[in-house]
Write an enzyme that holds these catalytic residues in place. Structure first.
Site, PDB file in Angstrom:
ATOM      1  N   ARG A 184       0.802  -1.226   0.000  1.00  0.00           N
ATOM      2  CA  ARG A 184       0.000   0.000   0.000  1.00  0.00           C
ATOM      3  C   ARG A 184       0.833   1.272   0.000  1.00  0.00           C
ATOM      4  O   ARG A 184       0.300   2.368  -0.158  1.00  0.00           O
ATOM      5  CB  ARG A 184      -0.916   0.005   1.216  1.00  0.00           C
ATOM      6  N   GLU A 185       2.141   1.149   0.162  1.00  0.00           N
ATOM      7  CA  GLU A 185       3.012   2.316   0.282  1.00  0.00           C
ATOM      8  C   GLU A 185       3.467   2.771  -1.100  1.00  0.00           C
ATOM      9  O   GLU A 185       4.640   2.774  -1.436  1.00  0.00           O
ATOM     10  CB  GLU A 185       4.170   1.986   1.222  1.00  0.00           C
ATOM     11  N   ARG A 258       8.703  -9.079   8.248  1.00  0.00           N
ATOM     12  CA  ARG A 258       8.772  -9.906   9.458  1.00  0.00           C
ATOM     13  C   ARG A 258       9.309 -11.298   9.128  1.00  0.00           C
ATOM     14  O   ARG A 258       9.347 -12.165   9.989  1.00  0.00           O
ATOM     15  CB  ARG A 258       7.377 -10.071  10.095  1.00  0.00           C
ATOM     16  N   HIS A 310      10.138   2.905   3.014  1.00  0.00           N
ATOM     17  CA  HIS A 310       8.750   2.721   3.432  1.00  0.00           C
ATOM     18  C   HIS A 310       8.050   4.076   3.510  1.00  0.00           C
ATOM     19  O   HIS A 310       8.646   5.127   3.342  1.00  0.00           O
ATOM     20  CB  HIS A 310       8.700   2.030   4.802  1.00  0.00           C
ATOM     21  N   TYR A 364       9.305   1.456  16.715  1.00  0.00           N
ATOM     22  CA  TYR A 364       8.818   0.334  17.527  1.00  0.00           C
ATOM     23  C   TYR A 364       9.676  -0.886  17.197  1.00  0.00           C
ATOM     24  O   TYR A 364      10.282  -0.967  16.122  1.00  0.00           O
ATOM     25  CB  TYR A 364       7.334   0.033  17.264  1.00  0.00           C
ATOM     26  N   GLU A 386      11.541   5.943   6.327  1.00  0.00           N
ATOM     27  CA  GLU A 386      10.096   6.184   6.298  1.00  0.00           C
ATOM     28  C   GLU A 386       9.881   7.573   5.698  1.00  0.00           C
ATOM     29  O   GLU A 386      10.272   8.584   6.282  1.00  0.00           O
ATOM     30  CB  GLU A 386       9.507   6.120   7.714  1.00  0.00           C
TER      31      GLU A 386
END
Length: 428
Positions: A184-185, A258, A310, A364, A386
């Site tokens: 979606r980015e 991940r 990202h 995070y 980001e």
């Protein structure tokens, strides 16, 4: 005839785009005030428990969190926030409407412009691949298209190699960047394409050193299956599109960030195949990640920087996510800070300044990330970038902002390449 074809295109676009937002009926994006690290930890526990979609993690005293909540989770989500004494507000009350408006505005924008460069719009995979092929065809002494392999659904995963010495000069460091790991980015892909443009077909005198002294590997669409799916079916789709009916008969996809073989499943990842944070059944279960792994290992002796792009948040992050730091953390932070400063020097005045630091504490913790994997296997400078936090737009950045994001990010990329080259030559 041209008008008929364009009208047909618009009809197909509207029909397919409807599916991209209808499943978000009743979804709400909440802004949540983050006071301290306990609040961040609390939100992460809720994310797993309620299957929330965290758009922006937030930072204590600096940035609020943005969290998309479905209608079935809303009551429990609000109840938990009240119990924790956390302040919240509705940032976007109708996600479906927001996506629909984005699609309609995108149609109008596209209709009002002709011959928009591929790096200044939200191009699809076929057009992106065609652009790389054109660069390789017109600049054969500089650019070469490589197919890393196929995606899960059989799409070629292509990247561009840029070098004045055919990648044969060991004195030159390699800069490896990728984009659109999370489907979606969309705004990340133009940055990668614009980097190609600046290095190959629009090289300026002040940037000649970046092509003469550095070799480049640029992978503009890391996750082509998910990227295409986010265009045609589900705009907020994040994961890959892999499918194993033996694991689950309906749910598809793995969070590609991940799935690397580093701290696998230790923190902020899920074993639930229907979760947006599903890490996969085992490390490197995803073919797209195996392609990236193979690129890294094929050039590990020379890759000086790995940049995983990202959106969104205005962060430059580095490892490790287990609360340890790389041995060369001072150099890493120096390069990251310089990258951020150069982006900040070109950004729009009402945008956030970039924050630089260890990903666990600045953003995070997460396990199985490409950033940590590249750093662990020996890449000296491994970053997660980001892109700018565009305030109310979130992931739905209007295309008119793409040139600005491209140019400001290029300033940071160029500076990071220069500094990393200095460190590369110093250690040889």
């Amino acid at each position: 005839m041209v008008l008929k074809i364009f009208a047909l295109f618009l009809l197909i676009f509207v029909q397919t785009s409807f599916g991209k937002y209808e499943q978000y009926q009743g979804y709400t994006v909440y802004g949540v005030v983050i006071r301290n690290q306990d609040d961040i930890n609390f939100i992460q526990r809720l994310q797993s428990e309620l299957d929330l979609d965290i758009w922006r993690a937030g930072m204590p005293g600096a940035r609020h969190a943005d969290i998309m909540v479905g209608p079935k989770q809303r009551e429990m989500f609000v109840k938990h926030l009240h119990a924790q004494g956390m302040e919240y507000y509705i940032r976007e009350g109708n996600v479906a409407s927001k996506i629909k408006n984005f699609d309609e505005d995108l149609i109008k924008w596209t209709k009002s412009r002709q011959n928009v460069e591929v790096y200044n719009k939200y191009a699809r995979v076929a057009e992106i691949d065609a652009y790389m092929e054109r660069l390789a065809r017109e600049y054969p002494n500089i650019a070469k298209v490589v197919t890393a392999g196929l995606s899960f659904e059989g799409r070629p995963v292509k990247y561009l190699k840029i070098s004045t010495t055919n990648f044969e000069d060991p004195s030159k460091p390699i800069y490896f960047m990728d984009a659109t790991m999370h489907a979606r980015e969309w705004v990340t892909t133009p940055v990668a394409l614009y980097t190609m443009h600046r290095l190959v077909e629009s090289l300026r005198d002040e940037d000649r050193d970046l092509r003469d002294n550095v070799d480049w590997i640029i992978l503009p669409v890391y996750n082509p299956d998910g990227y295409e799916y986010s265009h045609t079916d589900e705009r907020m789709w994040r994961a890959s599109r892999s499918f194993n009916p033996e694991i689950h008969e309906e749910c598809r996809g793995v969070d590609l960030n991940r799935n690397f073989d580093i701290f696998f499943m230790e923190i902020n990842a899920s074993s639930n195949p229907c979760s947006s944070l599903y890490a996969g059944p085992y490390p490197f279960s995803e073919i797209e990640n195996r392609h990236a792994r193979d690129i890294l290992h094929s050039h590990l002796d020379r890759i000086q920087i790995y940049l995983n792009i990202h959106s969104y948040g205005s962060y430059i992050l580095y490892g490790f996510d287990n609360a340890t730091l790389p041995a060369n953390v001072a150099q890493i932070h120096t390069v990251g800070a310089a990258m951020g400063a150069h982006i900040d020097g070109s950004k729009l005045p009402n945008m956030y300044d970039y924050l630089i630091g260890n990903s666990r504490f600045v953003l995070y913790p997460a396990s199985g990330t490409s950033q940590d994997y590249a750093q662990d296997i020996g890449v000296p400078f491994s970053f997660t970038l980001e892109l700018p936090d565009m305030n109310e737009y979130g992931f739905l950045v209007p295309p008119q902002y793409i040139p600005q994001i491209n140019s400001e990010t290029w300033a940071g990329i160029a500076e990071s390449a220069r500094l990393a080259s200095i460190f590369y030559r110093a250690r040889r």
